[in-house]
Scaffold this active site. Structure first.
Site, PDB file in Angstrom:
ATOM      1  N   SER A 135       0.817  -1.213   0.000  1.00 55.78           N
ATOM      2  CA  SER A 135       0.000   0.000   0.000  1.00 55.78           C
ATOM      3  C   SER A 135       0.849   1.261   0.000  1.00 55.78           C
ATOM      4  O   SER A 135       0.330   2.363  -0.123  1.00 55.78           O
ATOM      5  CB  SER A 135      -0.913   0.021   1.230  1.00 55.78           C
ATOM      6  OG  SER A 135      -0.107  -0.009   2.410  1.00 55.78           O
ATOM      7  N   HIS A 166       2.504  16.922  15.038  1.00 53.95           N
ATOM      8  CA  HIS A 166       2.433  15.468  15.120  1.00 53.95           C
ATOM      9  C   HIS A 166       2.330  14.884  13.702  1.00 53.95           C
ATOM     10  O   HIS A 166       1.553  15.385  12.880  1.00 53.95           O
ATOM     11  CB  HIS A 166       1.216  15.044  15.942  1.00 53.95           C
ATOM     12  CG  HIS A 166       1.241  13.602  16.355  1.00 53.95           C
ATOM     13  ND1 HIS A 166       0.935  12.569  15.489  1.00 53.95           N
ATOM     14  CD2 HIS A 166       1.545  13.013  17.555  1.00 53.95           C
ATOM     15  CE1 HIS A 166       1.038  11.415  16.132  1.00 53.95           C
ATOM     16  NE2 HIS A 166       1.421  11.660  17.395  1.00 53.95           N
ATOM     17  N   SER A 176      -5.184   8.858   4.758  1.00 48.01           N
ATOM     18  CA  SER A 176      -4.743   7.495   5.034  1.00 48.01           C
ATOM     19  C   SER A 176      -3.667   7.161   4.014  1.00 48.01           C
ATOM     20  O   SER A 176      -3.645   7.732   2.909  1.00 48.01           O
ATOM     21  CB  SER A 176      -5.921   6.522   4.901  1.00 48.01           C
ATOM     22  OG  SER A 176      -5.473   5.183   4.761  1.00 48.01           O
ATOM     23  N   HIS A 225       8.345  -8.722 -45.998  1.00 51.31           N
ATOM     24  CA  HIS A 225       8.850 -10.047 -45.622  1.00 51.31           C
ATOM     25  C   HIS A 225      10.387 -10.085 -45.674  1.00 51.31           C
ATOM     26  O   HIS A 225      10.978 -11.140 -45.871  1.00 51.31           O
ATOM     27  CB  HIS A 225       8.286 -11.140 -46.541  1.00 51.31           C
ATOM     28  CG  HIS A 225       6.797 -11.207 -46.575  1.00 51.31           C
ATOM     29  ND1 HIS A 225       6.045 -11.970 -45.725  1.00 51.31           N
ATOM     30  CD2 HIS A 225       5.911 -10.557 -47.375  1.00 51.31           C
ATOM     31  CE1 HIS A 225       4.761 -11.810 -45.996  1.00 51.31           C
ATOM     32  NE2 HIS A 225       4.648 -10.951 -46.984  1.00 51.31           N
ATOM     33  N   SER A 355      34.625  -1.500 -31.929  1.00 48.65           N
ATOM     34  CA  SER A 355      35.234  -2.800 -31.641  1.00 48.65           C
ATOM     35  C   SER A 355      36.588  -2.620 -30.998  1.00 48.65           C
ATOM     36  O   SER A 355      37.331  -1.697 -31.332  1.00 48.65           O
ATOM     37  CB  SER A 355      35.379  -3.610 -32.939  1.00 48.65           C
ATOM     38  OG  SER A 355      36.103  -4.806 -32.703  1.00 48.65           O
ATOM     39  N   SER A 356      36.894  -3.538 -30.071  1.00 50.82           N
ATOM     40  CA  SER A 356      38.206  -3.526 -29.432  1.00 50.82           C
ATOM     41  C   SER A 356      39.233  -4.307 -30.246  1.00 50.82           C
ATOM     42  O   SER A 356      40.426  -4.264 -29.938  1.00 50.82           O
ATOM     43  CB  SER A 356      38.099  -4.138 -28.028  1.00 50.82           C
ATOM     44  OG  SER A 356      37.664  -5.492 -28.129  1.00 50.82           O
ATOM     45  N   LYS A 361      35.846  -0.099 -37.077  1.00 48.73           N
ATOM     46  CA  LYS A 361      34.454  -0.531 -37.050  1.00 48.73           C
ATOM     47  C   LYS A 361      33.618   0.457 -36.240  1.00 48.73           C
ATOM     48  O   LYS A 361      34.010   0.893 -35.167  1.00 48.73           O
ATOM     49  CB  LYS A 361      34.347  -1.920 -36.414  1.00 48.73           C
ATOM     50  CG  LYS A 361      33.002  -2.601 -36.631  1.00 48.73           C
ATOM     51  CD  LYS A 361      33.054  -4.041 -36.100  1.00 48.73           C
ATOM     52  CE  LYS A 361      31.859  -4.853 -36.554  1.00 48.73           C
ATOM     53  NZ  LYS A 361      30.587  -4.317 -36.068  1.00 48.73           N
ATOM     54  N   ASN A 363      29.487   1.009 -34.942  1.00 50.37           N
ATOM     55  CA  ASN A 363      28.220   0.291 -34.785  1.00 50.37           C
ATOM     56  C   ASN A 363      27.039   1.241 -34.575  1.00 50.37           C
ATOM     57  O   ASN A 363      27.226   2.362 -34.109  1.00 50.37           O
ATOM     58  CB  ASN A 363      28.316  -0.681 -33.604  1.00 50.37           C
ATOM     59  CG  ASN A 363      29.370  -1.750 -33.822  1.00 50.37           C
ATOM     60  OD1 ASN A 363      29.592  -2.190 -34.942  1.00 50.37           O
ATOM     61  ND2 ASN A 363      30.028  -2.154 -32.743  1.00 50.37           N
ATOM     62  N   GLU A 368      20.849   0.303 -30.860  1.00 50.52           N
ATOM     63  CA  GLU A 368      20.932  -0.801 -29.911  1.00 50.52           C
ATOM     64  C   GLU A 368      20.435  -0.379 -28.536  1.00 50.52           C
ATOM     65  O   GLU A 368      19.704  -1.119 -27.857  1.00 50.52           O
ATOM     66  CB  GLU A 368      22.377  -1.303 -29.843  1.00 50.52           C
ATOM     67  CG  GLU A 368      22.825  -1.977 -31.139  1.00 50.52           C
ATOM     68  CD  GLU A 368      24.332  -2.154 -31.228  1.00 50.52           C
ATOM     69  OE1 GLU A 368      25.031  -1.860 -30.229  1.00 50.52           O
ATOM     70  OE2 GLU A 368      24.812  -2.561 -32.298  1.00 50.52           O
TER      71      GLU A 368
END
Length: 500
Positions: A135, A166, A176, A225, A355-356, A361, A363, A368
């Site tokens: 709750s 208070h 509530s 397709h 790329s390492s 390269k 990407n 992604e």
């Protein structure tokens, strides 16, 4: 073999113990640090030590003790706490009309401003995690304690004394947990939709719409397709993406009327026990004034407490947006695949090495990132759906989990769209030479011949050209089906873009 398995099992057990110990330290760091003096605070279960540098009280400490789950990463979301501050401020202002001492109410509202500013959240006064009572009761109590103690500070009193403010009698007056927490859910989600989701979605939609106009004259081959189809323009293709996001924005907006209903005033089970007539309506108006969002009191408080269909509805709209973003990002990265051995019809901004091990390269990293975001939002929606379907009798008790997932989806989509827009979409370029090359080689241009020579002869030309590796034109002439002049007259990609 048995000895080896025993060693592995022991290692796993020891590792698990160490993990639990570390998690325990993380959780404990929320409310206790070395060399911090403590004060005694009391709740209905007894006394507990509370750090003197924290504004929360015994009920907060008890919750941290009972729910050491997940650590700091699983804290109650920041927007929920801000929303709690907003609704408590509204309630304090309205309660002046119903007998709350103005001096106390003013101190409460000043303390609420410190909550709304985010200052008290950042200082660690709201340490509770999502995984508590369903709750959200402990978060409501945490908020009451923090606001009470901050108001006591403002009035020059003693922390933890509950005097003159208070946490229950004053801060939680006519409320509530069962109606404040769902109210906070709606406020938080409403504000985040406006401030975080919409700017990102609209920015990306506008960029894709601009690209559709920029690419309007570039004719390319279509694909259905994943196979070659008839031509369209790159602009037409991008117009589909822009329309998807426009419809997504509309879908989110259609959820807002139900989201703008607030549960506040329903108290424990929806009856409004311990409130006064007009309290709910006046609070909704104050909350609307504070947020600039047209919130109103829920017409049926029993529905507002016992179910969270509005939250599931918002999550569903976000899920649909995630589906759109998945499709758009995947299309763009496939169209940009290459640069030499893929489709390479689009050129994306090159933001970082890809790329390492493969020099040079690059990407489609923004694509992604976006598709991972989409997948996470889909998962968040599953959790929200399960939570929404489990409202039992007069109260749904999956509230913190549901709102946390919806807020996470909003933030991911909003931030993700801003990043994708800035670092990818605005810099997309068309590789016109490659687009033209691919289109010239397509066999599906033969579709333009259907009205002139019929489907069967057109299929014969296409199949023969594919089998022999020839062009459509040369094959058509070789088969004696039509002349070169007829082919040039009837097969014009620029005339294949719409109805005659």
């Amino acid at each position: 073999m048995a000895t080896t398995m025993f060693k592995i099992s022991s290692a796993i057990i020891n590792s698990s113990k160490n993990y639990r110990f570390v998690v325990g330290l993380v959780n404990k760091s929320h409310f206790s640090t070395t060399n911090v003096t403590k004060r005694k605070e009391r709740d209905t279960f007894g006394e507990l030590d509370v750090p003197d540098d924290k504004l929360y009280g015994a009920q907060t400490v008890r919750s941290v003790m009972n729910f050491p789950i997940g650590g700091i990463e699983e804290r109650m979301p920041y927007p929920v706490i801000i929303a709690m501050g907003i609704l408590k401020k509204a309630a304090a202002k309205v309660n002046i009309e119903f007998g709350l001492d103005k001096k106390i109410a003013d101190a409460i509202m000043q303390a609420c401003d410190d909550v709304i500013s985010g200052k008290l959240y950042k200082e660690g006064h709201f340490p509770l995690v999502i995984w508590q009572t369903g709750s959200g009761t402990q978060t409501n109590m945490n908020t009451n304690e923090v606001i009470s103690n901050r108001a006591i500070q403002i009035l020059g009193g003693k922390l933890g004394s509950k005097d003159p403010v208070h946490p229950n009698d004053h801060v939680n007056k006519s409320q509530s947990s069962n109606d404040t927490y769902p109210t906070a859910m709606h406020i938080a989600v409403g504000m985040e939709l406006r401030d975080r989701l919409m700017p990102g979605l609209v920015a990306l939609r506008d960029t894709l719409d601009a690209k559709s106009k920029e690419f309007d004259k570039i004719i390319k081959i279509g694909r259905t397709h994943l196979m070659d189809a008839v031509p369209l323009t790159l602009g037409q293709e991008f117009s589909g993406y822009a329309a998807q996001l426009s419809y997504g924005i509309e879908r989110v907006c259609t959820t807002l009327p139900r989201l703008h209903y607030l549960a506040l005033g329903g108290t424990a089970v929806g009856t409004g026990l311990n409130t006064r007539k007009g309290f709910a309506e006046k609070c909704a108006k104050e909350i609307s004034n504070l947020t600039g969002i047209p919130f109103e009191t829920a017409p049926n408080k029993f529905e507002a407490l016992a179910s969270h269909d509005a939250m599931v509805e918002v999550s569903g709209a976000l899920n649909t947006v995630a589906c759109s973003l998945m499709k758009i990002a995947n299309d763009i990265r496939l169209l940009a695949s290459g640069p030499r051995c893929g489709l390479a019809e689009l050129m994306l901004p090159e933001n970082e090495p890809g790329s390492s091990i493969m020099p040079g390269k690059v990407n489609p990293t923004q694509c992604e990132s976006m598709t991972m975001i989409a997948a996470q939002v889909m998962g968040n929606h599953v959790a929200c759906t399960v939570g929404g379907s489990n409202g039992h009798f007069e109260l749904n008790v999956f509230k913190p989990m549901m709102v946390a997932n919806v807020l996470r989806s909003i933030r991911l989509i909003g931030d993700g769209c801003q990043s994708f827009n800035k670092n990818c979409a605005v810099g997309i370029k068309a590789n016109v030479a490659q687009i033209n090359k691919i289109m010239r080689e397509s066999l599906m241009l033969v579709t333009a011949l259907n009205p002139h020579i019929g489907y069967d002869k057109a299929a014969q030309i296409a199949k023969t050209a594919h089998k022999e590796g020839g062009t459509l034109k040369d094959t058509a002439v070789k088969l004696g089906i039509l002349t070169a002049e007829q082919f040039d007259q009837w097969v014009k990609p620029e005339e294949m873009l719409g109805p005659k």
